[in-house]
Scaffold this motif. Structure first.
Motif, mmCIF file in Angstrom:
data_model
loop_
_atom_site.group_PDB
_atom_site.id
_atom_site.type_symbol
_atom_site.label_atom_id
_atom_site.label_comp_id
_atom_site.label_asym_id
_atom_site.label_seq_id
_atom_site.Cartn_x
_atom_site.Cartn_y
_atom_site.Cartn_z
ATOM 1 N N VAL A 9 7.739 3.388 -2.432
ATOM 2 C CA VAL A 9 7.856 2.220 -1.553
ATOM 3 C C VAL A 9 9.119 1.444 -1.923
ATOM 4 O O VAL A 9 9.691 1.639 -2.996
ATOM 5 C CB VAL A 9 6.618 1.288 -1.650
ATOM 6 N N ASN A 10 9.506 0.532 -1.047
ATOM 7 C CA ASN A 10 10.624 -0.359 -1.336
ATOM 8 C C ASN A 10 10.186 -1.477 -2.270
ATOM 9 O O ASN A 10 8.995 -1.720 -2.461
ATOM 10 C CB ASN A 10 11.177 -0.971 -0.044
ATOM 11 N N THR A 11 11.166 -2.189 -2.812
ATOM 12 C CA THR A 11 10.908 -3.347 -3.669
ATOM 13 C C THR A 11 10.542 -4.520 -2.769
ATOM 14 O O THR A 11 11.376 -5.343 -2.435
ATOM 15 C CB THR A 11 12.164 -3.653 -4.507
ATOM 16 N N ASP A 12 9.274 -4.567 -2.363
ATOM 17 C CA ASP A 12 8.851 -5.518 -1.347
ATOM 18 C C ASP A 12 7.366 -5.833 -1.521
ATOM 19 O O ASP A 12 6.525 -4.947 -1.392
ATOM 20 C CB ASP A 12 9.104 -4.885 0.031
ATOM 21 N N LEU A 13 7.060 -7.098 -1.829
ATOM 22 C CA LEU A 13 5.659 -7.480 -2.041
ATOM 23 C C LEU A 13 4.800 -7.305 -0.801
ATOM 24 O O LEU A 13 3.582 -7.171 -0.908
ATOM 25 C CB LEU A 13 5.565 -8.933 -2.521
ATOM 26 N N THR A 14 5.418 -7.289 0.392
ATOM 27 C CA THR A 14 4.607 -7.173 1.609
ATOM 28 C C THR A 14 3.958 -5.794 1.732
ATOM 29 O O THR A 14 3.091 -5.607 2.575
ATOM 30 C CB THR A 14 5.427 -7.464 2.884
ATOM 31 N N VAL A 15 4.356 -4.818 0.904
ATOM 32 C CA VAL A 15 3.714 -3.502 0.967
ATOM 33 C C VAL A 15 2.550 -3.385 -0.028
ATOM 34 O O VAL A 15 1.981 -2.312 -0.196
ATOM 35 C CB VAL A 15 4.723 -2.334 0.769
ATOM 36 N N SER A 16 2.166 -4.509 -0.646
ATOM 37 C CA SER A 16 1.058 -4.488 -1.613
ATOM 38 C C SER A 16 -0.212 -3.899 -1.014
ATOM 39 O O SER A 16 -0.907 -3.113 -1.666
ATOM 40 C CB SER A 16 0.767 -5.897 -2.117
ATOM 41 N N HIS A 17 -0.541 -4.276 0.233
ATOM 42 C CA HIS A 17 -1.748 -3.734 0.881
ATOM 43 C C HIS A 17 -1.642 -2.220 1.057
ATOM 44 O O HIS A 17 -2.610 -1.501 0.918
ATOM 45 C CB HIS A 17 -2.003 -4.435 2.226
ATOM 46 N N GLN A 18 -0.435 -1.740 1.354
ATOM 47 C CA GLN A 18 -0.199 -0.298 1.500
ATOM 48 C C GLN A 18 -0.427 0.413 0.153
ATOM 49 O O GLN A 18 -1.049 1.476 0.096
ATOM 50 C CB GLN A 18 1.226 -0.046 1.989
ATOM 51 N N VAL A 19 0.054 -0.194 -0.923
ATOM 52 C CA VAL A 19 -0.122 0.368 -2.264
ATOM 53 C C VAL A 19 -1.609 0.468 -2.600
ATOM 54 O O VAL A 19 -2.088 1.505 -3.071
ATOM 55 C CB VAL A 19 0.639 -0.477 -3.320
ATOM 56 N N LEU A 20 -2.355 -0.602 -2.329
ATOM 57 C CA LEU A 20 -3.786 -0.590 -2.635
ATOM 58 C C LEU A 20 -4.562 0.410 -1.773
ATOM 59 O O LEU A 20 -5.457 1.090 -2.269
ATOM 60 C CB LEU A 20 -4.391 -1.989 -2.468
ATOM 61 N N SER A 21 -4.227 0.506 -0.490
ATOM 62 C CA SER A 21 -4.975 1.446 0.352
ATOM 63 C C SER A 21 -4.623 2.891 -0.031
ATOM 64 O O SER A 21 -5.495 3.764 -0.027
ATOM 65 C CB SER A 21 -4.773 1.179 1.842
ATOM 66 N N TRP A 22 -3.374 3.157 -0.425
ATOM 67 C CA TRP A 22 -3.000 4.478 -0.943
ATOM 68 C C TRP A 22 -3.801 4.788 -2.214
ATOM 69 O O TRP A 22 -4.310 5.892 -2.389
ATOM 70 C CB TRP A 22 -1.483 4.484 -1.225
ATOM 71 N N PHE A 23 -3.927 3.798 -3.098
ATOM 72 C CA PHE A 23 -4.620 3.960 -4.379
ATOM 73 C C PHE A 23 -6.107 4.275 -4.187
ATOM 74 O O PHE A 23 -6.720 4.932 -5.037
ATOM 75 C CB PHE A 23 -4.431 2.695 -5.224
ATOM 76 N N GLU A 24 -6.686 3.853 -3.062
ATOM 77 C CA GLU A 24 -8.109 4.121 -2.773
ATOM 78 C C GLU A 24 -8.434 5.616 -2.852
ATOM 79 O O GLU A 24 -9.555 5.993 -3.187
ATOM 80 C CB GLU A 24 -8.489 3.617 -1.377
ATOM 81 N N GLN A 25 -7.457 6.471 -2.524
ATOM 82 C CA GLN A 25 -7.672 7.922 -2.537
ATOM 83 C C GLN A 25 -8.165 8.419 -3.898
ATOM 84 O O GLN A 25 -8.885 9.409 -3.971
ATOM 85 C CB GLN A 25 -6.379 8.676 -2.243
#
Length: 138
Positions: A9-25
């Motif tokens: 991902v980019n250096t961007d806090l707005t992708v935090s939700h994307q990081v967490l939903s990816w981590f759910e896997q």
């Protein structure tokens, strides 16, 4: 059992939700102890936030952050690679006071991570990057 997932991902806090939903896997099948899974999620997001806000604070938004999560039989490993300047994690943790005395937000995330994680390190890699390593038993 070994399950390994990767994300860039980019250096961007707005992708935090994307990081967490990816981590759910990595939570398949679900970890029986919900509190431990919540702690794993906390470690992931605190680690990501620290890289964005501190390690990459002077770098462009397009600077990639690579994340890897591995689930083994008894624990989860998280690796987050950054391109920031040198940072001494051990020294910072020694300087950061305990929660009760810590009025400033700076360093709190690191303290939270050090309390929750079973292993925590931030080391240089051979390719001019750093790797934040987090391990949590479940």
């Amino acid at each position: 059992m070994k399950n390994k997932i990767s994300l860039k991902v980019n250096t961007d806090l707005t992708v935090s939700h994307q990081v967490l939903s990816w981590f759910e896997q990595i939570n398949q099948p679900p970890i029986p102890n919900k509190e431990i899974w919540w702690q794993c999620q906390t470690l992931m997001i605190e680690g990501f936030t620290n890289i964005v806000e501190h390690a990459h604070k002077n770098l462009p938004l397009e600077t990639p952050i690579e994340i890897e999560a591995v689930r083994l039989n008894e624990y989860i490993e998280i690796r987050i690679w950054s391109q920031g300047e040198h940072f001494d994690l051990e020294q910072q943790l020694q300087k950061t006071s305990e929660f009760e005395e810590n009025e400033q937000a700076r360093g709190r995330g690191l303290k939270i991570m050090s309390v929750i994680a079973d292993k925590l390190s931030y080391k240089p890699t051979g390719d001019n990057r750093y790797c934040l390593f987090i391990s949590k038993y479940y």
